[in-house]
Design a protein around this motif. Structure first.
Motif, PDB file in Angstrom:
ATOM      1  N   TYR A 152       1.096  13.480  -8.200  1.00  0.00           N
ATOM      2  CA  TYR A 152       1.814  12.226  -7.920  1.00  0.00           C
ATOM      3  C   TYR A 152       2.599  11.773  -9.146  1.00  0.00           C
ATOM      4  N   GLU A 153       1.940  11.812 -10.314  1.00  0.00           N
ATOM      5  CA  GLU A 153       2.588  11.347 -11.549  1.00  0.00           C
ATOM      6  C   GLU A 153       3.818  12.197 -11.845  1.00  0.00           C
ATOM      7  N   ALA A 157       7.686  10.855 -11.672  1.00  0.00           N
ATOM      8  CA  ALA A 157       8.502  10.867 -12.894  1.00  0.00           C
ATOM      9  C   ALA A 157       9.744  11.741 -12.738  1.00  0.00           C
ATOM     10  N   GLU A 173      -9.080   5.398  -9.179  1.00  0.00           N
ATOM     11  CA  GLU A 173      -7.963   5.910  -9.984  1.00  0.00           C
ATOM     12  C   GLU A 173      -6.646   5.856  -9.216  1.00  0.00           C
ATOM     13  N   SER A 174      -6.684   6.135  -7.910  1.00  0.00           N
ATOM     14  CA  SER A 174      -5.450   6.046  -7.116  1.00  0.00           C
ATOM     15  C   SER A 174      -4.975   4.601  -7.058  1.00  0.00           C
ATOM     16  N   GLU A 176      -5.370   2.394  -9.271  1.00  0.00           N
ATOM     17  CA  GLU A 176      -4.773   2.042 -10.571  1.00  0.00           C
ATOM     18  C   GLU A 176      -3.382   2.648 -10.754  1.00  0.00           C
ATOM     19  N   LEU A 177      -3.198   3.822 -10.164  1.00  0.00           N
ATOM     20  CA  LEU A 177      -1.912   4.516 -10.341  1.00  0.00           C
ATOM     21  C   LEU A 177      -0.744   3.714  -9.748  1.00  0.00           C
ATOM     22  N   ASP A 179       0.181   0.783 -10.056  1.00  0.00           N
ATOM     23  CA  ASP A 179       0.882  -0.105 -10.987  1.00  0.00           C
ATOM     24  C   ASP A 179       1.648   0.644 -12.064  1.00  0.00           C
ATOM     25  N   ARG A 180       1.548   1.975 -12.044  1.00  0.00           N
ATOM     26  CA  ARG A 180       2.162   2.718 -13.142  1.00  0.00           C
ATOM     27  C   ARG A 180       3.535   3.312 -12.813  1.00  0.00           C
ATOM     28  N   HIS A 181       3.890   3.388 -11.523  1.00  0.00           N
ATOM     29  CA  HIS A 181       5.200   3.943 -11.155  1.00  0.00           C
ATOM     30  C   HIS A 181       5.839   3.080 -10.076  1.00  0.00           C
ATOM     31  N   GLU A 182       7.058   2.645 -10.343  1.00  0.00           N
ATOM     32  CA  GLU A 182       7.808   1.779  -9.414  1.00  0.00           C
ATOM     33  C   GLU A 182       8.025   2.429  -8.056  1.00  0.00           C
ATOM     34  N   HIS A 232      -1.964  -6.265  -2.469  1.00  0.00           N
ATOM     35  CA  HIS A 232      -1.101  -5.704  -3.518  1.00  0.00           C
ATOM     36  C   HIS A 232       0.269  -5.381  -2.909  1.00  0.00           C
TER      37      HIS A 232
END
Ligand code: NCD
Ligand code: ZN
Length: 335
Positions: A152-153, A157, A173-174, A176-177, A179-182, A232
């Motif tokens: 996914y990351e 990216a 962990e999913s 949390e992810l 919030d890390r990628h728009e 969310h």
């Protein structure tokens, strides 16, 4: 005083399995009764992966839910597609669903090597077609979703303009992810807000709670529930309601999938009420999806009343989640 009545406007189910034929005729009207729309998964046999199959499948669904205000949002099964194929189907679909080969029900024709679809992903980014992903590897069953997160990351990216949906997330962990990628959003099911592996296999084996991805640990459920209760902004409800005939569930070699479509909304009302979050449910089951996917579903109001109800033992040859269980809320009216 606690509420006795509660309404939702145009609830949406952003991940649902309607199947085909007799099974579809049994289950699709149950969704269409209360939901205003849903994302229809393409993992039929053979899969929905060309214009002819897509058109026929959509027609069958529309005929089956005729009379209900329900919009089916169609998806394609991922394979390497050409630009002209994608261009010809772009306006008919809400996204393309990627199943890694062999990870779940009817994914035998899924993608074995992500390199095979690099070109298709680039085209999808160019043509503004959403990617929906069953994010599991073939590692140890409890670790499959975690092991997929780097994919996914990497995709988020490398394809920054590609909208990517992490389907049915089941781990902290999913959550949390997100919030890390728009360009990442996610769906979450009802069962993953309620159960852990203990409910499936901690006592007597419960095949009706067995699905992919498998329900995980208490801390995972807590993280998912927190995300849902706050509604969310990049999370939408997707039931992953996945009916199988009773002989495929209560058997050696139990099929993966939990059937929740006809009871999901009533249970969500109860769950959100229990946590003092009823004011967030409209966003979780409709408003977020409208914004994330840019859809405008038909107008529909579902009125719930707080009077006891019991989950049916069966819908034909399909057994739902929690058969026979008493519910606090029931659907009183749809208008
Ligand atoms: C789904 C099915 O039965 O089609 N099963 C499941 O366990 N969730 C497929 C899927 O969404 O993985
Ligand atoms: Zn599914």
């Amino acid at each position: 005083m606690s509420k006795r009545s509660f309404s939702l406007r145009s609830p949406l189910d952003m991940h649902i399995h309607f199947r085909e034929g007799a099974m579809m005729r049994r289950v699709a009207p149950l969704s269409a009764e209360t939901f205003a729309g849903g994302v229809i998964m393409p993992n039929l046999v053979p899969p929905v992966d060309n214009l002819d199959r897509l058109s026929k499948y959509e027609r069958e669904i529309r005929e089956t839910v005729d009379g209900h205000a329900f919009e089916p949002y169609m998806t394609l099964f991922m394979r390497p597609y050409t630009e002209s194929e994608l261009a010809s189907m772009k306006d008919r679909i809400i996204g393309v669903k990627l199943y890694p080969e062999g990870v779940t029900t009817h994914s035998e024709g899924g993608v074995g090597n992500l390199r095979d679809i690099e070109g298709t992903l680039a085209l999808m980014e160019e043509l503004d077609i959403r990617l929906m992903v069953h994010g599991e590897s073939t590692d140890f069953v409890m670790d499959r979703e975690r092991a997929f997160l780097p994919v996914y990351e990497d995709l988020a990216a490398r394809f920054p303009r590609l909208a990517i949906v992490m389907e049915h997330i089941t781990t902290r962990e999913s959550a949390e992810l997100l919030d890390r990628h728009e360009n990442l959003s996610a769906t979450v099911t009802l069962q993953h807000l309620l159960i852990t592996l203990d409910d499936i296999a901690g006592g007597l084996l419960n095949p009706h709670l067995f699905c992919k991805p498998i329900a995980k640990r208490p801390e995972d459920r807590e993280a998912l529930l927190a995300l849902a209760l706050e509604a969310h902004p990049r999370l939408a409800f997707g039931s992953d309601s996945a009916p199988h005939p009773v002989d495929k569930k209560e058997s050696a070699g139990c099929a993966a999938g939990v059937f929740t479509a006809p009871i999901a909304l009533q249970m969500l009302v109860g769950l959100f009420e229990e946590h003092g979050a009823l004011d967030r449910l409209q966003a979780f089951v409709s408003d977020n999806a409208r914004r994330i996917y840019g859809v405008a579903p038909p107008e529909k109001t579902v009125v719930f009343e707080k009077t006891g109800a019991v989950i049916p033992e069966r819908y034909g040859d399909v057994i739902p989640m929690y058969p026979g269980r008493e519910l606090d809320w029931k659907v009183a009216e749809v208008r």
